[in-house]
Scaffold this motif. Structure first.
Motif, mmCIF file in Angstrom:
data_model
loop_
_atom_site.group_PDB
_atom_site.id
_atom_site.type_symbol
_atom_site.label_atom_id
_atom_site.label_comp_id
_atom_site.label_asym_id
_atom_site.label_seq_id
_atom_site.Cartn_x
_atom_site.Cartn_y
_atom_site.Cartn_z
ATOM 1 N N LEU A 1 -12.438 0.301 -1.468
ATOM 2 C CA LEU A 1 -12.441 1.261 -0.366
ATOM 3 C C LEU A 1 -11.061 1.222 0.289
ATOM 4 N N LEU A 2 -10.357 2.325 0.227
ATOM 5 C CA LEU A 2 -8.978 2.375 0.725
ATOM 6 C C LEU A 2 -8.914 2.846 2.175
ATOM 7 N N ILE A 3 -8.088 2.153 2.939
ATOM 8 C CA ILE A 3 -7.897 2.508 4.340
ATOM 9 C C ILE A 3 -6.400 2.475 4.661
ATOM 10 N N ASP A 4 -5.919 3.536 5.287
ATOM 11 C CA ASP A 4 -4.512 3.605 5.689
ATOM 12 C C ASP A 4 -4.267 2.548 6.765
ATOM 13 N N ILE A 5 -3.356 1.623 6.475
ATOM 14 C CA ILE A 5 -3.133 0.473 7.369
ATOM 15 C C ILE A 5 -2.688 0.893 8.779
ATOM 16 N N ARG A 6 -2.188 2.112 8.908
ATOM 17 C CA ARG A 6 -1.695 2.556 10.225
ATOM 18 C C ARG A 6 -2.818 3.007 11.137
ATOM 19 N N HIS A 7 -3.999 3.273 10.542
ATOM 20 C CA HIS A 7 -5.079 3.863 11.342
ATOM 21 C C HIS A 7 -6.046 2.819 11.884
ATOM 22 N N ASP A 8 -6.448 2.992 13.130
ATOM 23 C CA ASP A 8 -7.505 2.150 13.684
ATOM 24 C C ASP A 8 -8.827 2.581 13.051
ATOM 25 N N VAL B 1 -5.350 9.086 1.719
ATOM 26 C CA VAL B 1 -5.172 7.657 1.990
ATOM 27 C C VAL B 1 -4.295 6.996 0.917
ATOM 28 N N GLY B 2 -4.209 7.658 -0.261
ATOM 29 C CA GLY B 2 -3.335 7.112 -1.309
ATOM 30 C C GLY B 2 -4.067 6.583 -2.536
ATOM 31 N N LYS B 3 -5.255 7.106 -2.813
ATOM 32 C CA LYS B 3 -6.039 6.635 -3.980
ATOM 33 C C LYS B 3 -5.307 6.917 -5.291
ATOM 34 N N SER B 4 -4.910 8.175 -5.453
ATOM 35 C CA SER B 4 -4.263 8.551 -6.722
ATOM 36 C C SER B 4 -2.918 7.835 -6.867
ATOM 37 N N SER B 5 -2.175 7.732 -5.767
ATOM 38 C CA SER B 5 -0.874 7.040 -5.818
ATOM 39 C C SER B 5 -1.044 5.581 -6.219
ATOM 40 N N LEU B 6 -2.096 4.936 -5.719
ATOM 41 C CA LEU B 6 -2.296 3.524 -6.044
ATOM 42 C C LEU B 6 -2.648 3.351 -7.521
ATOM 43 N N LYS C 1 -0.360 1.868 2.143
ATOM 44 C CA LYS C 1 0.866 2.290 2.837
ATOM 45 C C LYS C 1 1.454 1.187 3.732
ATOM 46 N N SER C 2 1.395 -0.058 3.247
ATOM 47 C CA SER C 2 1.915 -1.179 4.038
ATOM 48 C C SER C 2 3.416 -1.036 4.298
ATOM 49 N N ASP C 3 4.105 -0.226 3.475
ATOM 50 C CA ASP C 3 5.546 -0.023 3.690
ATOM 51 C C ASP C 3 5.842 0.691 4.996
ATOM 52 N N LYS C 4 4.811 1.275 5.614
ATOM 53 C CA LYS C 4 5.016 2.043 6.851
ATOM 54 C C LYS C 4 4.999 1.165 8.098
ATOM 55 N N LEU C 5 4.604 -0.113 7.959
ATOM 56 C CA LEU C 5 4.515 -0.986 9.142
ATOM 57 C C LEU C 5 5.281 -2.291 8.917
ATOM 58 N N SER C 6 5.604 -2.963 10.035
ATOM 59 C CA SER C 6 6.243 -4.276 9.933
ATOM 60 C C SER C 6 5.171 -5.329 9.643
ATOM 61 N N LYS C 7 5.620 -6.516 9.230
ATOM 62 C CA LYS C 7 4.680 -7.610 8.935
ATOM 63 C C LYS C 7 3.752 -7.884 10.123
#
Ligand code: GTP
Ligand code: MG
Length: 201
Positions: free
Chosen positions: A111-118, A34-39, A143-149
Motif C-alpha cells: 500500500l503506497l502512501i506519499d510521504i509528504r501527506h498526513d 502516489v507513484g505506483k507505476s514509477s516504483l 517520494k522520499s526525495d521530496k523531504l529531508s531525513k
C-alpha cells in the motif's frame, strides 16, 4: 535480487481476466499519483515498463508484469481519487477490491502512501477495508526525495501513531523513492525472501 527478465503479460479489466497462474504476485495499490507505476519501473530498472504521468488516473487496468519468469509485479489503478468522476471511481474501486480480496496467487500487497501527506480518510478507510478482509499488506512510503531525513522520520512516526489508534500492531514499512532508488534493495529483498518461504511450503 537480480532482475534478469521482465515482460509485460496482460492488462485486465477484472479479476477473471487476470493471468491464470500459481506464481506469487506482488501488487501495488494506493491513491492516484502516489507513484505506483514509477516504483514498478524503478524496481525493475525499466523506465518505460509501466506508464506514468503527472496527471492522476494514468493506470486504468490491472497490469501484470512477469519478473525472472518466476513471479509477478502488478500495477493497479489508483483508488478514491477525488478528481476522478464519480462514474470512474465507481468503476475502479470495486475492480481493485474484487481483485485484492479474491486473487489467490497474491503474496503481498504494497500500500503506497506519499510521504509528504498526513494520514487522510481515503487511505485510512482503505486500510480498514484491508483489515476487515484480512488482506496482508506492507506500507510503502513514496517520494522520499521530496523531504529531508528529519521530515521523513516525523511523517513516518506520525503515521504509525495514527495507525496504532485502530490497529494492534504495525505492518512492515518501507521508505522509497523512484527518483533516488531509496528502498529498492529492501523491497526486492523482501520479495525474494517471501518467494523463498512460499516455495518451501
Ligand atoms: P495512477 O496510475 O494515476 O494511479 O498514478 P501512479 O500511482 O501510478 O503514479 P505515477 O507512477 O504515474 O507517478 C505520478 C507522478 O509522480 C509522476 O509525475 C511521477 O514522475 C511522480 N513520481 C513518482 N514517484 C516519484 C518519486 O519517487 N519521486 C518524485 N519526486 N516523483 C515521483
Ligand atoms: Mg499508475
Amino acid at each position: 535480487m537480480k532482475i534478469n527478465t521482465v515482460e509485460f503479460v496482460k492488462s485486465s479489466a477484472k479479476l477473471d481476466q487476470c493471468p491464470e497462474t500459481r506464481m506469487p504476485e506482488y501488487a501495488f495499490v494506493g491513491r492516484s499519483n502516489v507513484g505506483k507505476s514509477s516504483l514498478i519501473n524503478a524496481l525493475t530498472g525499466r523506465k518505460k515498463l509501466a506508464l506514468t504521468s503527472g496527471n492522476p488516473g494514468k493506470t486504468r487496468l490491472i497490469n501484470h508484469f512477469l519478473v525472472n519468469k518466476d513471479w509477478f509485479l502488478v500495477d493497479l489503478p489508483g483508488y478514491g481519487y477525488a478528481k476522478l468522476s464519480k462514474k470512474e471511481r465507481e468503476l475502479f474501486d470495486p475492480m481493485i477490491k474484487q481483485y485484492l480480496s479474491k486473487r489467490e496467487s497474491m503474496a503481498c500487497l504494497f500500500l503506497l502512501i506519499d510521504i509528504r501527506h498526513d494520514p487522510i480518510a481515503a487511505d485510512l478507510e482503505f486500510l480498514n477495508w484491508l483489515g476487515e478482509n484480512m488482506i496482508p499488506f506492507s506500507i510503502v512510503f513514496t517520494k522520499s526525495d521530496k523531504l529531508s531525513k528529519t521530515e521523513i522520520s516525523t511523517q513516518v512516526e506520525n503515521y504509525k501513531k495514527v495507525l496504532l489508534e485502530s490497529w494492534e500492531s504495525l505492518p512492515g514499512v518501507f521508505i522509497t523513492s523512484s527518483k533516488t532508488s531509496e528502498g529498492k534493495e529492501e523491497l526486492l529483498n523482501y520479495i525474494e525472501d517471501t518467494n523463498r518461504v512460499l516455495k518451501s511450503k
